[in-house]
Design an enzyme around this catalytic site. Structure first.
Site, PDB file in Angstrom:
ATOM      1  N   VAL A  97      14.219  52.559  24.839  1.00  0.00           N
ATOM      2  CA  VAL A  97      14.357  53.998  25.103  1.00  0.00           C
ATOM      3  C   VAL A  97      14.970  54.264  26.478  1.00  0.00           C
ATOM      4  O   VAL A  97      15.199  55.420  26.836  1.00  0.00           O
ATOM      5  CB  VAL A  97      13.019  54.746  24.986  1.00  0.00           C
ATOM      6  CG1 VAL A  97      12.503  54.722  23.562  1.00  0.00           C
ATOM      7  CG2 VAL A  97      11.990  54.187  25.954  1.00  0.00           C
ATOM      8  N   GLY A  98      15.201  53.202  27.250  1.00  0.00           N
ATOM      9  CA  GLY A  98      15.831  53.377  28.558  1.00  0.00           C
ATOM     10  C   GLY A  98      14.897  53.218  29.742  1.00  0.00           C
ATOM     11  O   GLY A  98      15.200  53.685  30.841  1.00  0.00           O
ATOM     12  N   LYS A  99      13.767  52.526  29.556  1.00  0.00           N
ATOM     13  CA  LYS A  99      12.810  52.344  30.658  1.00  0.00           C
ATOM     14  C   LYS A  99      13.453  51.627  31.843  1.00  0.00           C
ATOM     15  O   LYS A  99      13.288  52.045  32.991  1.00  0.00           O
ATOM     16  CB  LYS A  99      11.594  51.543  30.185  1.00  0.00           C
ATOM     17  CG  LYS A  99      10.746  52.219  29.136  1.00  0.00           C
ATOM     18  CD  LYS A  99       9.490  51.410  28.834  1.00  0.00           C
ATOM     19  CE  LYS A  99       9.793  50.009  28.328  1.00  0.00           C
ATOM     20  NZ  LYS A  99      10.509  50.003  27.018  1.00  0.00           N
ATOM     21  N   THR A 100      14.145  50.538  31.559  1.00  0.00           N
ATOM     22  CA  THR A 100      14.730  49.761  32.645  1.00  0.00           C
ATOM     23  C   THR A 100      15.822  50.557  33.345  1.00  0.00           C
ATOM     24  O   THR A 100      15.949  50.513  34.581  1.00  0.00           O
ATOM     25  CB  THR A 100      15.294  48.433  32.115  1.00  0.00           C
ATOM     26  OG1 THR A 100      14.247  47.697  31.479  1.00  0.00           O
ATOM     27  CG2 THR A 100      15.868  47.591  33.243  1.00  0.00           C
ATOM     28  N   LYS A 102       7.944  43.896  36.790  1.00  0.00           N
ATOM     29  CA  LYS A 102       7.775  43.929  35.334  1.00  0.00           C
ATOM     30  C   LYS A 102       6.822  42.798  34.983  1.00  0.00           C
ATOM     31  O   LYS A 102       7.137  41.621  35.212  1.00  0.00           O
ATOM     32  CB  LYS A 102       9.131  43.748  34.638  1.00  0.00           C
ATOM     33  CG  LYS A 102       9.104  44.036  33.146  1.00  0.00           C
ATOM     34  CD  LYS A 102      10.517  43.949  32.566  1.00  0.00           C
ATOM     35  CE  LYS A 102      10.506  44.217  31.062  1.00  0.00           C
ATOM     36  NZ  LYS A 102      10.441  45.657  30.753  1.00  0.00           N
ATOM     37  N   ASP A 116      16.837  42.874  31.694  1.00  0.00           N
ATOM     38  CA  ASP A 116      15.949  43.796  32.407  1.00  0.00           C
ATOM     39  C   ASP A 116      15.721  43.323  33.841  1.00  0.00           C
ATOM     40  O   ASP A 116      15.747  44.125  34.786  1.00  0.00           O
ATOM     41  CB  ASP A 116      14.605  43.908  31.690  1.00  0.00           C
ATOM     42  CG  ASP A 116      14.700  44.676  30.391  1.00  0.00           C
ATOM     43  OD1 ASP A 116      15.809  45.129  30.043  1.00  0.00           O
ATOM     44  OD2 ASP A 116      13.663  44.818  29.707  1.00  0.00           O
ATOM     45  N   GLU A 120       7.417  48.535  35.678  1.00  0.00           N
ATOM     46  CA  GLU A 120       7.943  48.894  34.354  1.00  0.00           C
ATOM     47  C   GLU A 120       7.249  48.078  33.278  1.00  0.00           C
ATOM     48  O   GLU A 120       7.109  46.855  33.410  1.00  0.00           O
ATOM     49  CB  GLU A 120       9.453  48.647  34.280  1.00  0.00           C
ATOM     50  CG  GLU A 120      10.040  49.057  32.952  1.00  0.00           C
ATOM     51  CD  GLU A 120      11.296  48.274  32.581  1.00  0.00           C
ATOM     52  OE1 GLU A 120      11.647  48.271  31.387  1.00  0.00           O
ATOM     53  OE2 GLU A 120      11.908  47.655  33.474  1.00  0.00           O
ATOM     54  N   ALA A 172       6.638  46.929  29.057  1.00  0.00           N
ATOM     55  CA  ALA A 172       7.465  46.382  27.982  1.00  0.00           C
ATOM     56  C   ALA A 172       7.099  47.120  26.702  1.00  0.00           C
ATOM     57  O   ALA A 172       5.911  47.211  26.362  1.00  0.00           O
ATOM     58  CB  ALA A 172       7.214  44.888  27.821  1.00  0.00           C
ATOM     59  N   GLY A 173       8.080  47.667  25.997  1.00  0.00           N
ATOM     60  CA  GLY A 173       7.760  48.438  24.801  1.00  0.00           C
ATOM     61  C   GLY A 173       6.955  49.673  25.144  1.00  0.00           C
ATOM     62  O   GLY A 173       7.154  50.299  26.186  1.00  0.00           O
TER      63      GLY A 173
END
Length: 232
Positions: free
Chosen positions: A14-17, A38, A55, A117, A119-120
């Site tokens: 969805v663009g987290k990174t 992360k 990432d 950040e 994951a998922g």
């Protein structure tokens, strides 16, 4: 631990990174010393026989750290594009559940703000200990105690996904800084109504919309970062 923010999402990809890296760059532009973390990462591309995690590369580039500090940014990395415990098992390894949280402390004297950040989504399992329950992204976020920034798709279906994510966070008592909608697909045009419905039903602010490959909204800045709080 320094003040910080935990970037999570309603799903994978969805663009987290992208958001975490751009936010780190913005904070650096404000004169801050920024760390990025992360807890675990899976899914690598192999170049000349060496795995490269996109990432980790994006986060490291955003804060201009050397390759040698990849372990500082993400201490547990696995090659297969699967949930970390499954990817680890493919390599005959296991995810160290304790390290998911404790490794973040390595940043304590290296930065004055930390962008973490996940994951998922929040309920993505990061570790499956033999002698205890699964450790999820939610568990790590609660242990770090930073407010959440939720990255969600801008288009159809995002209201349900976002409200479910908010419900999980709020049930655990995690503070939520807000939601940002990411226009992954430029053809999806119901952004304004989705944002209004999320704010009304979820009770948290939608801080803005990111156009495809575009800049972060102005509301995504250092004011979102807070010292960690204790979450039971």
């Amino acid at each position: 631990m320094p003040p910080g923010l935990f970037v999570t999402g309603t799903d994978t990809d969805v663009g987290k990174t992208y958001v975490a890296a751009r936010l780190a760059e913005r904070l650096r532009g404000e004169g801050r010393t920024v760390g990025v973390y992360k807890p675990a990462c899976s899914g690598a591309e192999v170049f000349h026989g060496e795995p490269v995690w996109g990432d980790v590369e994006a986060l490291r580039s955003a804060v201009e750290r050397p390759v040698a500090e990849d372990d500082l940014i993400c201490p547990q990395r696995f090659v297969a594009p699967l949930a970390p415990p499954i990817a680890a098992a493919r390599e005959g390894r296991t995810v160290d559940a304790e390290l998911l949280t404790t490794a973040a402390r390595r940043w304590a004297d290296r930065c004055d703000v930390l962008i973490a950040e996940g994951a998922g989504g929040l309920l993505c399992p990061l570790a499956l200990p033999e002698d205890g329950p699964a450790v999820t992204v939610l568990d790590v976020a609660a242990a770090l105690g930073y407010p959440l920034l939720i990255v969600a798709r801008a288009g159809l279906g995002t209201v349900n996904h976002t409200l479910l994510t908010l419900a999980v966070a709020q049930a655990r008592g995690l503070p939520v800084a807000g939601v940002v909608l990411n226009e992954i697909d430029a053809r999806e045009r119901e952004v304004a109504t989705n944002a209004a419905m999320i704010e009304r039903c979820g009770g948290v602010p939608v801080l803005g919309v990111i156009p495809p490959g575009g800049e972060l909204p102005e509301a995504l800045n250092g004011s979102l970062c807070r010292p960690p709080v204790s979450i039971n």
